[in-house]
Design a protein around this motif. Structure first.
Motif, short mmCIF file in Angstrom:
data_model
loop_
_atom_site.label_atom_id
_atom_site.label_comp_id
_atom_site.label_asym_id
_atom_site.label_seq_id
_atom_site.Cartn_x
_atom_site.Cartn_y
_atom_site.Cartn_z
N LYS A 16 8.69 3.93 -2.15
CA LYS A 16 7.53 3.07 -1.94
C LYS A 16 7.56 2.41 -0.57
O LYS A 16 6.51 2.18 0.04
CB LYS A 16 7.45 2.02 -3.05
CG LYS A 16 7.09 2.59 -4.42
CD LYS A 16 5.71 3.26 -4.38
CE LYS A 16 5.33 3.84 -5.73
NZ LYS A 16 3.98 4.46 -5.71
N PRO A 46 10.07 4.74 8.20
CA PRO A 46 9.58 6.10 8.48
C PRO A 46 9.86 7.05 7.32
O PRO A 46 10.83 6.88 6.56
CB PRO A 46 10.38 6.50 9.72
CG PRO A 46 10.88 5.23 10.32
CD PRO A 46 11.10 4.30 9.16
N GLN A 47 9.02 8.05 7.22
CA GLN A 47 9.25 9.09 6.23
C GLN A 47 10.54 9.82 6.54
O GLN A 47 10.87 10.04 7.71
CB GLN A 47 8.08 10.09 6.22
CG GLN A 47 6.76 9.52 5.74
CD GLN A 47 6.73 9.23 4.25
OE1 GLN A 47 7.50 9.83 3.49
NE2 GLN A 47 5.87 8.33 3.82
N ARG A 97 8.49 3.83 2.06
CA ARG A 97 7.94 4.86 2.95
C ARG A 97 6.44 5.05 2.72
O ARG A 97 5.67 5.18 3.67
CB ARG A 97 8.70 6.18 2.75
CG ARG A 97 10.13 6.12 3.28
CD ARG A 97 10.87 7.47 3.19
NE ARG A 97 12.08 7.39 4.00
CZ ARG A 97 13.26 6.96 3.55
NH1 ARG A 97 13.38 6.57 2.27
NH2 ARG A 97 14.29 6.89 4.35
N GLU A 98 6.03 5.07 1.47
CA GLU A 98 4.60 5.27 1.18
C GLU A 98 3.75 4.15 1.75
O GLU A 98 2.62 4.39 2.21
CB GLU A 98 4.39 5.37 -0.33
CG GLU A 98 4.90 6.66 -0.95
CD GLU A 98 4.70 6.73 -2.45
OE1 GLU A 98 4.04 5.82 -3.01
OE2 GLU A 98 5.19 7.69 -3.07
N TYR A 99 4.29 2.92 1.74
CA TYR A 99 3.53 1.79 2.28
C TYR A 99 3.74 1.62 3.78
O TYR A 99 3.21 0.67 4.38
CB TYR A 99 3.93 0.50 1.54
CG TYR A 99 3.30 0.39 0.16
CD1 TYR A 99 1.92 0.44 -0.01
CD2 TYR A 99 4.10 0.25 -0.98
CE1 TYR A 99 1.34 0.33 -1.26
CE2 TYR A 99 3.53 0.15 -2.24
CZ TYR A 99 2.16 0.17 -2.38
OH TYR A 99 1.58 0.09 -3.63
N GLY A 100 4.52 2.52 4.39
CA GLY A 100 4.66 2.51 5.84
C GLY A 100 5.63 1.50 6.39
O GLY A 100 5.63 1.23 7.61
N PHE A 101 6.50 0.95 5.54
CA PHE A 101 7.47 -0.02 6.03
C PHE A 101 8.62 0.65 6.78
O PHE A 101 9.18 0.08 7.71
CB PHE A 101 8.02 -0.87 4.88
CG PHE A 101 7.02 -1.83 4.30
CD1 PHE A 101 6.41 -2.77 5.10
CD2 PHE A 101 6.68 -1.77 2.95
CE1 PHE A 101 5.48 -3.66 4.57
CE2 PHE A 101 5.76 -2.67 2.42
CZ PHE A 101 5.15 -3.61 3.23
N ARG A 150 4.67 -8.12 1.96
CA ARG A 150 5.06 -8.33 3.35
C ARG A 150 4.94 -9.81 3.68
O ARG A 150 3.90 -10.43 3.49
CB ARG A 150 4.15 -7.51 4.28
CG ARG A 150 4.21 -7.87 5.76
CD ARG A 150 5.35 -7.20 6.47
NE ARG A 150 5.36 -7.56 7.89
CZ ARG A 150 4.81 -6.84 8.88
NH1 ARG A 150 4.17 -5.70 8.59
NH2 ARG A 150 4.90 -7.23 10.14
#
Length: 214
Positions: free
Chosen positions: A204, A212-213, A206-210, A128
């Protein structure tokens, strides 16, 4: 072999080390080797975006196409941690290796021509960084420009749900200075990584929250 030619560690398809070979031989024979790759995610524009580098026209692989924010081969004897130097070399970005978000290893095969076969074990990371695009310092013999694409739009483009998107960024001019440019991007302007590779990237993100799922 050119005395200054890069040497790469080479592997079998199970990532067992076999020795070392010069870059030209590695690509001519399609020998497995390692790369460092890092996707930079930015919220500088107000929503999650990915940075794409514009590959130099003299590159032997995929010239003039948009690709991963930063990527490079690992030289013989070089570790993945040492490969993080690519961020500073290509983009002028100093990042500690432990700040990177690991995404795993992806085995990619690109059969570009009869005499150019690229087989890579790609060590994929994310990072990031919200600095402005014009603050990046591009390596002029490797990178011709840098562009930001909205992550959601990029995923739709890769999935062929849209035909084009607009990328905002900068291109190096003949004098070596960055010039602002809005670029209309179609799928054929993106390096054609396998679908499974991009699925890894979006998962990834999504998993890292960048983003939404789904």
């Amino acid at each position: 072999m050119n005395k200054t030619e890069e040497m790469f560690d080479i592997y079998d398809e199970n990532m067992n080390w076999l020795g070392a070979a010069p870059r030209s031989e590695v690509h001519a024979k399609g020998l497995w080797h390692q790369t460092f790759q890092c996707w930079i995610v930015t919220h500088e524009g107000g929503e999650p975006a990915l940075l794409l580098q514009l590959r130099h026209p003299d590159k032997d692989l995929f010239p003039n196409l948009l690709d991963i924010s930063c990527a490079g081969h690992l030289a013989a004897g070089e570790t993945t941690k040492e490969g993080a130097r690519e961020l500073e070399e290509e983009l002028g970005l100093k990042v500690n290796f432990d700040q990177l978000m690991p995404c795993g290893i992806f085995a990619e095969e690109d059969l570009i021509s009869e005499n150019l076969i690229d087989r890579e074990f790609c060590h994929v990371f994310m990072h990031r960084c919200d600095q402005q695009l014009q603050a990046y310092v591009l390596q002029p013999d490797e990178v011709s420009g840098i562009f930001a694409v909205k992550a959601a739009s990029f995923e739709r483009l890769i999935r062929s749900e849209i035909e084009e998107l607009t990328a905002k960024g900068y291109r190096l001019n003949a004098a070596g200075f960055l010039e602002e440019e809005n670029l209309v991007v179609r799928l054929e302007q993106i390096v054609p990584h396998p679908t499974a590779y991009y699925e890894l990237v979006f998962r990834k993100l999504r998993e890292y929250g960048f983003i939404p799922q789904a």
